[in-house]
Design an enzyme around this catalytic site. Structure first.
Site, short mmCIF file in Angstrom:
data_model
loop_
_atom_site.label_atom_id
_atom_site.label_comp_id
_atom_site.label_asym_id
_atom_site.label_seq_id
_atom_site.Cartn_x
_atom_site.Cartn_y
_atom_site.Cartn_z
N ASP A 308 0.86 -1.19 0.00
CA ASP A 308 0.00 0.00 0.00
C ASP A 308 0.89 1.23 0.00
OD1 ASP A 308 -3.21 0.66 0.95
OD2 ASP A 308 -1.72 2.26 1.08
N ASP A 363 -7.01 -4.15 -4.71
CA ASP A 363 -8.10 -3.46 -4.03
C ASP A 363 -7.76 -1.97 -3.99
OD1 ASP A 363 -10.35 -2.97 -2.59
OD2 ASP A 363 -9.58 -3.72 -0.68
#
Lengths: 502, 531
Positions: A308, A363
């Site tokens: 991330d 995602d």
């Protein structure tokens, strides 16, 4: 003089109740469960007032000067309490301790006020008149506060500004006394200076309340903003309304705690349950740890790599108790390795010894701009190939095939153009709408019929149905999303701009 | 009420504030609190001008080589590259500056590499087959599909390619679309369609009217007649009156040639739109190839095999054909040295070649001065309306806008970047503009560039970490009417062994393909001469 002191009773009673209401409201905004929060805040506050009343007996001399000091202090602490609590919510290890500490301090100070006032006034009234007048004004002030708070203050001024405003009223009482009392007051000058300084602080706070609460951006979100932070990459906002916690990145909703299980179960299980014994997992984006929570339901999983971009996301979701409860503390799993890096650059520069992942979950936020669009391109999907084996599966969240049909099929078609076989599906997630996903594989994919126990949304029947598309969402030909021609961004922009409600 | 900084920047009519016209009051409001580090770098005009003014000491030593190449821009490097490939290895390239590259020079800091001049190449035109081989060698073309070249995806210009700042917001593309009339739109359409038809228009000799390289163009008199009027006059004669269309074309002419559309040859102006007919298997026909360091990528690749044979800081002041070899004298900053060669390639602009070899003198060769600034930013430029693009153009600005060096990096959101601001000094005659530019201090340039940048990007105030300014006194050949198909250029194409010439100004347009082609041709001529 007497009248002035009685007006003071009215003001301090109003202020006192306002601080209590602010603390209670803030606690239920920030921590949820308003009944518990209000009940414990009121209890603590009243108890602290009791301590204050008890302590007031220790003061013997210069009651008026002492009262002035108390007013200045209540003004300072009470007036800035909302701002302090808002700003420190994500900064301190134990927010609850800070909350109850501040409530106790305000309670003690407010508890001292009335007994001291009673004693100041005791020689000017008969006892029965004194008690009757002081408490009359006290209760009128309380009624005034309780009506003012929900009808005027919260909707029009907001918590932070209201709290500064009532702090200013407290200090004004102190200043009024300082300037209108004929009898000599020890250290009058110092008291005036102190009151002046606190007044300036509170006024500055009042003026910049917008800045403080712009951190909160309360108006643009449903629910109350309980966390807001600008990182170099994005603006993270978390809101809460009752038990509904929502995450917004750059004002775009990422999940609602009410139905995120639908989104994340649909993202994870059709891939995970289709694999024999998935061991090595990659998550791209997903710093909230919610997809990870679902992945960890498979005991075969040995390693999860979560890439991330924003360290603030993974830090937030691994430290806030409320959010850790939501992701079941998945970000503290010993199987997890968090890499805060740009996913494209990370994949590109993995080097020769590329790991092979059994399952990859992408995602990411929707393709709403050219920056994020790079992670939906043939170039990026080409890199996915380099970390996938023949049996590996990847799944990409792909916006709503109902609202943004071209965008959804553009993701699907781009994956095909990148050499994958695709299996598109969709699930109803009320907070988002009818939401789409695409599984990318090197071999034909079969929808699994067995799923882990305890899922709330996915079972064999639901899963099977997810893979059929009604005619208004069905496949269409689109352009391919490439770095040199980001067709998807134009589709997305065009399609979502038609929907006012989003 | 005292106006806020934002109102000052965006107030009514502020769009009309040009770079030179910003009020001192506004500048006081936005000027850097701390000095921004940087300075005027590059093109060593003081040393260059020594050639014009100075006497040089006698050479202290001498050496002998097969070929001397004077100048290490793209033409000189290409000549050297191909001579080397052909087995003629005893070469020296003499360069005035401390680096090779010429207009394709680039810089590098801890944020990114960045261009100092030329920064892209269009897809190769149908006449550029000879450049395809080079692009294959350099990994720019990686294969072929459907009969078309496949370009390396890393180098194909990423989307979004360009945006225009107009009336306080950005829009995609360079042709204004906001607030233009239906008539404007109709003229855009007709103009672009006519350019498309020029792209494929061929003369009786079967050649395209507008080819790259330019000397592959048709000799049709109708085509060449376009070289006798200005672009603006041609547009008006063809019925193009739209103000935004003229603005767009003027931008294109200044961007590619450093010449306004009311001065430039219509042939050159149209060539900008119609010459590039390249196609690729894996990108759009109007795409271009670019790198963070601009054409510095190509300069480095060409210079790579020449390592050790390029002599920097070498000011050549004398070239003389003795009959028994050509003598080249140069000054290295301390002493003069002499080299003798069997052949010499002068790969400098013609105004320098004419100083070294008087018969090469030609007053028809005029050059456009440019200023380029590289700014290191601690945050990315924002802007409402359209996302940050590669080329970011501000309408009606004297400068052309800026190019983002990190655009080709696939990273989602670089936190820092370098932007390259281009400014052709077309508001005065070249000589006057050069004089004005040389007189300016670093602080003057800072004020000019930053007041423009901050007008469009108030969010960047306080985020410019470094700024360097490069003055190109003679950046590009100016294709004025009559130059491209005139006698001066025709004469310049003739080679006089053993002294050869190679430079893009021999084409009249300053682009990579032309410079490369002249370098390649010179290498072939030298090889034939030596054999």
């Amino acid at each position: 003089m007497q009248r002035l002191l009685l007006v003071s009773v009215f003001v301090i009673a109003t202020c006192g109740l306002i601080y209590e209401l602010i603390a209670g409201t803030l606690a239920s905004y920030l921590l949820g469960d308003s009944i518990t929060q209000f009940s414990t805040i009121i209890g603590t506050y009243l108890f602290a007032m009791g301590i204050g009343s008890w302590a007031s007996a220790k003061v013997d001399k210069n009651l008026l000067a002492f009262f002035v000091r108390i007013e200045i202090l209540v003004g300072l602490v009470g007036g800035s309490s909302a701002a302090i609590l808002f700003l420190l919510f994500d900064q301190v290890a134990s927010f609850r301790f800070l909350l109850y500490f501040i409530v106790t301090v305000i309670g003690i100070l407010v508890g001292i006020e009335i007994p001291i006032l009673l004693r100041i006034l005791k020689d000017r009234y008969e006892f029965k008149d004194l008690v009757s007048r002081v408490f009359t004004f006290d209760y009128i002030g309380a009624l005034f506060a309780s009506i003012l708070f929900p009808l005027v203050l919260v909707p029009h001024l907001g918590l932070i500004r209201s709290s500064f405003m009532f702090g200013i009223f407290n200090v004004m009482v102190a200043l009024w006394l300082l300037y209108s009392i004929k009898e000599p007051l020890p250290w009058a000058r110092l008291h005036k200076i102190a009151a002046g300084i606190v007044m300036i602080i509170l006024t500055l706070g009042f003026i910049s309340s917008d800045k403080i609460s712009s951190l909160a951006e309360s108006n643009s979100f449903a629910g109350h903003v309980i966390f807001a932070k600008s990182t170099p990459y994005q603006r993270i906002v978390i809101t809460r309304q009752q038990s509904d916690i929502r995450l917004y990145l750059n004002s775009n909703l990422q999940f609602s705690s009410q139905d995120e299980y639908r989104y994340h179960e649909a993202l994870v299980h059709p891939v995970m349950s289709a694999l024999q014994a998935p061991r090595n997992i990659l998550i791209i984006g997903g710093g909230d740890g919610l997809a990870l929570r679902e992945i960890l339901k498979y005991p075969s999983v040995a390693h999860v790599t979560l890439v991330d971009l924003d360290p603030a996301m993974t830090k937030l979701f691994s430290s806030s108790p409320m959010l850790r409860k939501l992701n079941q503390d998945s970000l503290h799993s010993p199987k997890l390795k968090v890499i805060n890096a740009d996913a494209f650059m990370w994949l590109k520069h993995l080097g020769a010894n590329r790991p092979i992942f059994d399952a990859i979950f992408i995602d990411l936020p929707d393709p709403s701009n050219f920056s994020i669009g790079k992670l939906y391109s043939t170039a990026f999907y080409g890199l996915l190939h380099t970390v996938m084996g023949p049996d590996s599966l990847a799944v990409i969240q792909s916006t709503s095939p109902l609202v943004a049909r071209k965008s959804f099929w553009c993701v699907n078609n781009t994956l095909r153009a990148s050499g994958f076989q695709t299996s598109p599906y969709h699930a109803l997630v009320p907070a988002f709408g009818d939401w789409g996903y695409v599984i990318a594989s090197n071999r034909p994919y079969t929808v699994p019929t067995r799923y882990p126990a305890g899922l709330r949304f996915i079972d064999a029947d639901t899963a099977r149905d997810m893979f059929s598309f009604p005619p208004d969402m069905g496949p269409i030909a689109t352009k391919i999303q490439r770095l040199d021609d980001q067709a998807l961004i134009h589709y997305f922009d065009e399609e979502w701009s038609k929907y006012l409600i989003y | 009420m005292k106006p806020t900084r934002r109102q000052l920047l965006y107030g009514s009519g502020s769009a009309a504030i040009g770079m030179a016209a910003i009020s001192p009051f506004v500048w006081d409001a936005i000027k850097p609190q701390k000095p921004i580090p940087g300075g005027i770098v590059g093109a060593n005009s003081a040393r260059g001008h020594r050639l014009r003014d100075g006497a040089f000491p006698a050479p202290i030593d001498s050496g002998k080589h097969d070929v001397i190449i004077v100048g290490s821009g793209i033409a000189g490097l290409s000549a050297a590259y191909h001579l080397d490939k052909a087995g003629i290895r005893d070469i020296r390239v003499l360069e005035l500056e401390d680096h090779a590259g010429g207009n394709a020079h680039s810089g590098k800091n801890d944020v990114s590499t960045y261009p100092w001049g030329a920064h892209y190449v269009p897809l190769l035109s149908s006449e550029s087959g000879h450049i395809k081989d080079l692009f294959r060698d350099f990994g720019i073309i990686t294969g072929e599909a459907d009969g078309l070249p496949v370009y390396n995806e890393d180098y194909i210009l990423n989307d979004p390619d360009e945006r225009l700042f107009l009336d306080g917001r950005w829009q995609e593309g360079l042709l204004p679309t906001l607030g233009v009339s239906a008539e404007d739109q109709a003229q855009y359409k007709r103009f672009l369609a006519q350019m498309e038809s020029f792209k494929v228009k061929r003369g009786d000799d079967g050649r395209r009217w507008f080819a790259i390289p330019i000397d592959e163009s048709s000799t049709d008199t109708d085509a060449r007649a376009l070289d006798r009027l200005t672009m603006k006059d041609w547009m008006l004669a063809a019925g193009y009156t739209s103000e935004p269309l003229h603005g767009f074309v003027n931008y294109g002419c200044r961007d590619d040639f450093g010449v306004r559309h009311d001065e430039i040859s219509a042939y050159a102006g149209i060539h900008y739109f119609a010459g590039r007919d390249g196609k690729a298997a894996n990108t759009k026909p109007d795409s271009v190839i670019t790198w963070p360091e601009g054409n510095g990528f190509l300069a480095h690749k060409l210079a790579e095999p020449m390592a050790g044979r390029i002599l920097p800081n070498a000011l050549v002041y004398n070239i003389n054909d003795t009959g028994a070899g050509v003598v080249v004298d140069y000054w290295d900053g301390q002493v003069s040295r002499r080299l003798t060669a069997r052949a010499v390639v002068i790969a400098t602009p013609r105004f320098i070649a004419g100083r070294l070899v008087p018969p090469l003198k030609s007053p028809d060769f005029t050059y456009a001065p440019w200023v380029v600034a590289n700014l290191t930013l601690n945050r990315l430029p924002g802007g409402a309306g359209a996302d940050l693009a590669w080329d970011n153009v501000i309408k009606d600005s004297p400068a052309l806008g800026y190019v983002v060096a990190t655009h080709q990096v696939p990273q989602m959101q670089p936190l820092r970047t370098v932007i390259t601001y281009y400014w052709p000094l077309t508001h005065l005659s070249p000589a006057e503009a050069r004089k004005e530019a040389i007189a300016r201090t670093y602080e003057d340039w800072q004020k000019l560039f930053l007041s423009e940048l901050y007008r469009v990007h108030p969010e960047l105030v306080g985020h410019v970490a470094h700024m360097d300014v490069w003055l190109w006194g003679h950046a590009m050949i100016r294709p004025m009417p009559g130059f491209i198909w005139g006698e001066a250029r025709e004469g310049a194409l003739k080679q006089a062994p053993p002294i050869f010439t190679a430079h893009s100004d021999m084409s009249g347009i300053s682009i990579f393909e032309e410079a490369y082609t002249h370098g390649l041709k010179a290498s072939q001529a030298v090889k034939a001469f030596l054999a």
